[in-house]
Design an enzyme around this catalytic site. Structure first.
Site, PDB file in Angstrom:
ATOM      1  N   ASN A   9       7.812  25.413  -1.290  1.00 13.89           N
ATOM      2  CA  ASN A   9       7.123  26.326  -2.216  1.00 13.89           C
ATOM      3  C   ASN A   9       8.144  27.383  -2.640  1.00 13.89           C
ATOM      4  OD1 ASN A   9       5.537  28.204  -3.505  1.00 13.89           O
ATOM      5  ND2 ASN A   9       4.329  28.761  -1.692  1.00 13.89           N
ATOM      6  N   LYS A  11       7.828  29.757  -4.734  1.00 16.13           N
ATOM      7  CA  LYS A  11       7.245  31.065  -5.068  1.00 16.13           C
ATOM      8  C   LYS A  11       7.899  31.621  -6.340  1.00 16.13           C
ATOM      9  CE  LYS A  11       6.082  31.626  -0.224  1.00 16.13           C
ATOM     10  NZ  LYS A  11       5.873  32.480   0.932  1.00 16.13           N
ATOM     11  N   HIS A  95      -3.089  29.672  -1.666  1.00 16.81           N
ATOM     12  CA  HIS A  95      -2.017  30.261  -0.846  1.00 16.81           C
ATOM     13  C   HIS A  95      -2.403  31.687  -0.449  1.00 16.81           C
ATOM     14  CE1 HIS A  95       1.834  31.843   0.400  1.00 16.81           C
ATOM     15  NE2 HIS A  95       2.199  30.595   0.590  1.00 16.81           N
ATOM     16  N   GLU A  97      -0.815  34.320  -0.398  1.00 11.80           N
ATOM     17  CA  GLU A  97      -0.351  35.368  -1.322  1.00 11.80           C
ATOM     18  C   GLU A  97      -1.310  35.485  -2.506  1.00 11.80           C
ATOM     19  OE1 GLU A  97       3.635  33.855  -1.587  1.00 11.80           O
ATOM     20  OE2 GLU A  97       3.961  34.479   0.482  1.00 11.80           O
ATOM     21  N   GLU A 167      -1.254  27.930   7.301  1.00 10.30           N
ATOM     22  CA  GLU A 167      -0.195  28.933   7.206  1.00 10.30           C
ATOM     23  C   GLU A 167      -0.714  30.261   7.743  1.00 10.30           C
ATOM     24  OE1 GLU A 167       2.880  27.838   4.013  1.00 10.30           O
ATOM     25  OE2 GLU A 167       1.259  28.830   2.969  1.00 10.30           O
ATOM     26  N   GLY A 173       7.181  34.331   5.961  1.00 17.72           N
ATOM     27  CA  GLY A 173       8.284  35.196   5.548  1.00 17.72           C
ATOM     28  C   GLY A 173       8.691  36.226   6.580  1.00 17.72           C
ATOM     29  N   SER A 213       7.627  30.442   8.202  1.00 18.05           N
ATOM     30  CA  SER A 213       8.963  30.554   8.804  1.00 18.05           C
ATOM     31  C   SER A 213       9.479  29.225   9.375  1.00 18.05           C
ATOM     32  CB  SER A 213       8.977  31.649   9.878  1.00 18.05           C
ATOM     33  OG  SER A 213       8.669  32.897   9.288  1.00 18.05           O
TER      34      SER A 213
HETATM   35  P1  13P Z   1       8.158  31.061   4.590  1.00 13.95           P
HETATM   36  O1  13P Z   1       8.642  29.661   4.941  1.00 13.95           O
HETATM   37  O2  13P Z   1       9.136  31.838   3.771  1.00 13.95           O
HETATM   38  O3  13P Z   1       7.664  31.775   5.793  1.00 13.95           O
HETATM   39  O4  13P Z   1       6.891  30.873   3.624  1.00 13.95           O
HETATM   40  C1  13P Z   1       5.893  29.988   3.981  1.00 13.95           C
HETATM   41  C2  13P Z   1       4.992  29.802   2.828  1.00 13.95           C
HETATM   42  O5  13P Z   1       4.295  30.724   2.421  1.00 13.95           O
HETATM   43  C3  13P Z   1       4.975  28.495   2.171  1.00 13.95           C
HETATM   44  O6  13P Z   1       3.920  28.370   1.288  1.00 13.95           O
END
Ligand code: 13P
Length: 250
Positions: A9, A11, A95, A97, A167, A173, A213
């Site tokens: 992803n 982003k 997601h 976010e 997740e 992150g 992560s």
């Molecule tokens: P990270 O791998 O940067 O922690 O992000 C995970 C994520 O949100 C994938 O959709």
């Protein structure tokens, strides 16, 4: 029986040229055959050129979001049909976010899921608890609610293409990957709950990805877990070398 899926992803990263260059390099690095399914999710603006670059390759392309209406006065939105018309075959829905910053709810996730399925896009439905929800013992209730809300009104047959992505918000992150024990505990719970809420066969066949992560250094131990069928990778999917290390985890 469940072929693993490793999905990147991206982003809010990479303009068109960067996305296309990355896709080319990734294809070179990964080769024309992969032992797992591989997917990348660029921003909307790069979907079409990335799909062109990865045409007839083993790497699939997905969108990071979708809107539920098919057309109309919805300035700024993108429909399932529009996503499919770029050549993309997958879409990430719900997601954290989007939930945290853009008002995504279980209800909108459900509408988006229905829209994706109606255009034969493979949906990656994201669920996960926050730090506070985990520390107050609400993890399983939160996940149950998110699954119920997302799957509402859909039959087991309709849900067959769905990929679940667990997740935990606190692991995204942050570098704080959930421990293998935590991940297996939640994934086994999710499979059991999907079986109860829908159908056992559907649950047994459903791919459940872990995200939060994930990197080349921890992917092997995650993939060794019985109920982990792949990963949804953020930061570590942005460089070809590190993403390659995750795709070729063993
Ligand atoms: P990270 O791998 O940067 O922690 O992000 C995970 C994520 O949100 C994938 O959709």
């Amino acid at each position: 029986m469940r072929r693993p899926l490793i999905a990147g992803n991206w982003k809010l990263h990479k303009v068109c040229d960067e996305a296309v260059d990355f896709a080319r390099e990734l294809l070179d690095a990964v080769g024309s055959k992969t032992e797992v399914d591989v997917m990348v999710a660029p921003t909307f603006t790069s979907l079409f050129p990335v799909c062109q670059t990865l045409k007839s390759s083993p790497i699939s392309v997905g969108a990071q979001d979708i809107f539920w209406e098919s057309k109309g006065a919805w300035t700024g939105e993108i429909s399932a049909e529009m996503i499919a018309s770029t050549g993309a075959t997958h879409v990430i829905i719900g997601h954290s976010e989007r939930r945290q910053f853009f008002g995504e709810t279980d209800e909108t996730v459900n509408k988006k899921l229905k829209a994706a399925l109606s255009c034969d896009l493979t949906p990656l439905v994201c669920i996960g608890e926050t730090d506070e929800e985990r520390s107050t013992g609400k993890t399983f209730d939160v996940l149950k609610g998110q699954i119920k809300g997302a799957f509402e009104g859909l039959s087991p047959d309709e849900l067959a293409p769905v990929v679940l992505a667990y997740e935990p918000v606190w692991a995204i992150g942050t570098g704080n990957t959930a421990t293998p024990e935590m991940v297996q505990e939640v994934h086994a719970f999710l499979r059991q709950f999907v079986a109860e809420f829908t159908q056992k066969d559907l649950a047994n066949g459903m791919r459940i990805l872990y995200g939060g992560s994930v990197k080349s250094g921890n992917i092997a131990e995650l993939m060794a877990l019985e109920d982990v069928d792949g990963a949804l990778v953020g930061g570590a999917s942005l460089e070809v070398e590190s993403f390659k290390g995750i795709v070729r985890y063993n």
